[in-house]
Design a protein around this motif. Structure first.
Motif, PDB file in Angstrom:
ATOM      1  N   THR A  45       0.852  -1.178   0.000  1.00 33.10           N
ATOM      2  CA  THR A  45       0.000   0.000   0.000  1.00 33.10           C
ATOM      3  C   THR A  45       0.894   1.236   0.000  1.00 33.10           C
ATOM      4  O   THR A  45       1.810   1.346   0.817  1.00 33.10           O
ATOM      5  N   ASP A  92       0.681   5.452  -0.051  1.00 31.80           N
ATOM      6  CA  ASP A  92      -0.102   6.678   0.106  1.00 31.80           C
ATOM      7  C   ASP A  92       0.907   7.823   0.208  1.00 31.80           C
ATOM      8  O   ASP A  92       1.444   8.098   1.281  1.00 31.80           O
ATOM      9  N   GLY A  93       1.204   8.457  -0.932  1.00 34.72           N
ATOM     10  CA  GLY A  93       2.238   9.496  -0.972  1.00 34.72           C
ATOM     11  C   GLY A  93       3.594   8.890  -0.673  1.00 34.72           C
ATOM     12  O   GLY A  93       4.041   7.988  -1.360  1.00 34.72           O
ATOM     13  N   ASP A  95      -1.504  -1.284  -4.198  1.00 31.15           N
ATOM     14  CA  ASP A  95      -2.584  -0.297  -4.168  1.00 31.15           C
ATOM     15  C   ASP A  95      -1.919   1.040  -3.879  1.00 31.15           C
ATOM     16  O   ASP A  95      -1.365   1.246  -2.796  1.00 31.15           O
ATOM     17  N   SER A  96      -1.949   1.943  -4.858  1.00 28.72           N
ATOM     18  CA  SER A  96      -1.174   3.176  -4.741  1.00 28.72           C
ATOM     19  C   SER A  96      -1.972   4.392  -5.192  1.00 28.72           C
ATOM     20  O   SER A  96      -2.799   4.294  -6.098  1.00 28.72           O
ATOM     21  N   ASP A  97      -1.649   5.534  -4.581  1.00 24.79           N
ATOM     22  CA  ASP A  97      -2.272   6.795  -4.997  1.00 24.79           C
ATOM     23  C   ASP A  97      -1.421   7.520  -6.038  1.00 24.79           C
ATOM     24  O   ASP A  97      -1.709   8.660  -6.396  1.00 24.79           O
ATOM     25  N   ARG A  98      -0.387   6.846  -6.534  1.00 26.94           N
ATOM     26  CA  ARG A  98       0.487   7.431  -7.549  1.00 26.94           C
ATOM     27  C   ARG A  98       1.099   6.306  -8.384  1.00 26.94           C
ATOM     28  O   ARG A  98       1.132   5.157  -7.963  1.00 26.94           O
ATOM     29  N   GLU A 137      -1.491   4.419 -10.695  1.00 26.78           N
ATOM     30  CA  GLU A 137      -2.375   4.871  -9.628  1.00 26.78           C
ATOM     31  C   GLU A 137      -3.571   3.916  -9.620  1.00 26.78           C
ATOM     32  O   GLU A 137      -4.128   3.594 -10.655  1.00 26.78           O
ATOM     33  N   GLY A 138      -3.914   3.425  -8.457  1.00 27.99           N
ATOM     34  CA  GLY A 138      -4.966   2.419  -8.345  1.00 27.99           C
ATOM     35  C   GLY A 138      -4.341   1.090  -7.949  1.00 27.99           C
ATOM     36  O   GLY A 138      -3.386   1.053  -7.171  1.00 27.99           O
ATOM     37  N   THR A 139      -4.851   0.013  -8.516  1.00 22.35           N
ATOM     38  CA  THR A 139      -4.371  -1.328  -8.163  1.00 22.35           C
ATOM     39  C   THR A 139      -3.628  -1.951  -9.333  1.00 22.35           C
ATOM     40  O   THR A 139      -4.124  -1.945 -10.459  1.00 22.35           O
TER      41      THR A 139
END
Length: 155
Positions: A76, A78-79, A102-105, A123-125
């Protein structure tokens, strides 16, 4: 006929400069890496398979195992926050490790095996696989943060 010899100091300097250049090119964080396409495995000793999922996956513990599918590493991002942190995983040579990111970038995981491997993620899975055919300890890190995600003990 006279024989000309190179001074030993010049030869030593040339060898040292060559060695330094080789180390610099082999370093994980080279400047050209951001523009170069991901390297493909160069031999049969390791491989990476990458697929992009179109929908988010259900939360899963960092490393789980299914009898049919093999072990799973869930990452995971997140930034700059990356988890897990140096998750220890035992893997047999040639055994497949499934990776779910699972990433926001967008970014890239580096797998420091005998043949360097990369898993690009969006970004996403993103789902991928790691296969290592050489025993030893293999480090998996997020390229952007240099966070060590997993330490794989390949037996």
């Amino acid at each position: 006929m006279p024989t000309h010899h190179r001074p030993l100091g010049r030869f030593t300097t040339t060898i040292a400069a060559t060695f330094t250049l080789v180390l610099a090119l082999a370093a994980c964080g080279s400047a050209d890496e951001d523009t170069a396409p991901p390297a493909e495995p160069t031999d049969a000793s390791s491989s990476v398979t990458l697929s992009v999922a179109t929908s988010p996956a259900a939360p899963v513990s960092p490393t789980t195992e299914s009898a049919d599918l093999g072990p799973l590493l869930t990452v995971t991002i997140d930034g700059d926050e990356v988890s897990p942190n140096a998750e220890e995983i035992d893997l047999g040579t040639g055994e497949k490790l499934r990776v779910e990111i699972d990433s926001d970038r967008a970014g890239e995981l580096h797998v420091h095996s005998a043949s360097e491997q990369f898993i690009e993620f969006v970004e996403g899975t993103t789902n991928g696989e790691i296969v290592v055919n050489t025993p030893g300890t293999v480090e998996v890190e997020d390229h952007d943060t240099s966070a060590v995600v997993a330490l794989i003990e390949v037996r």
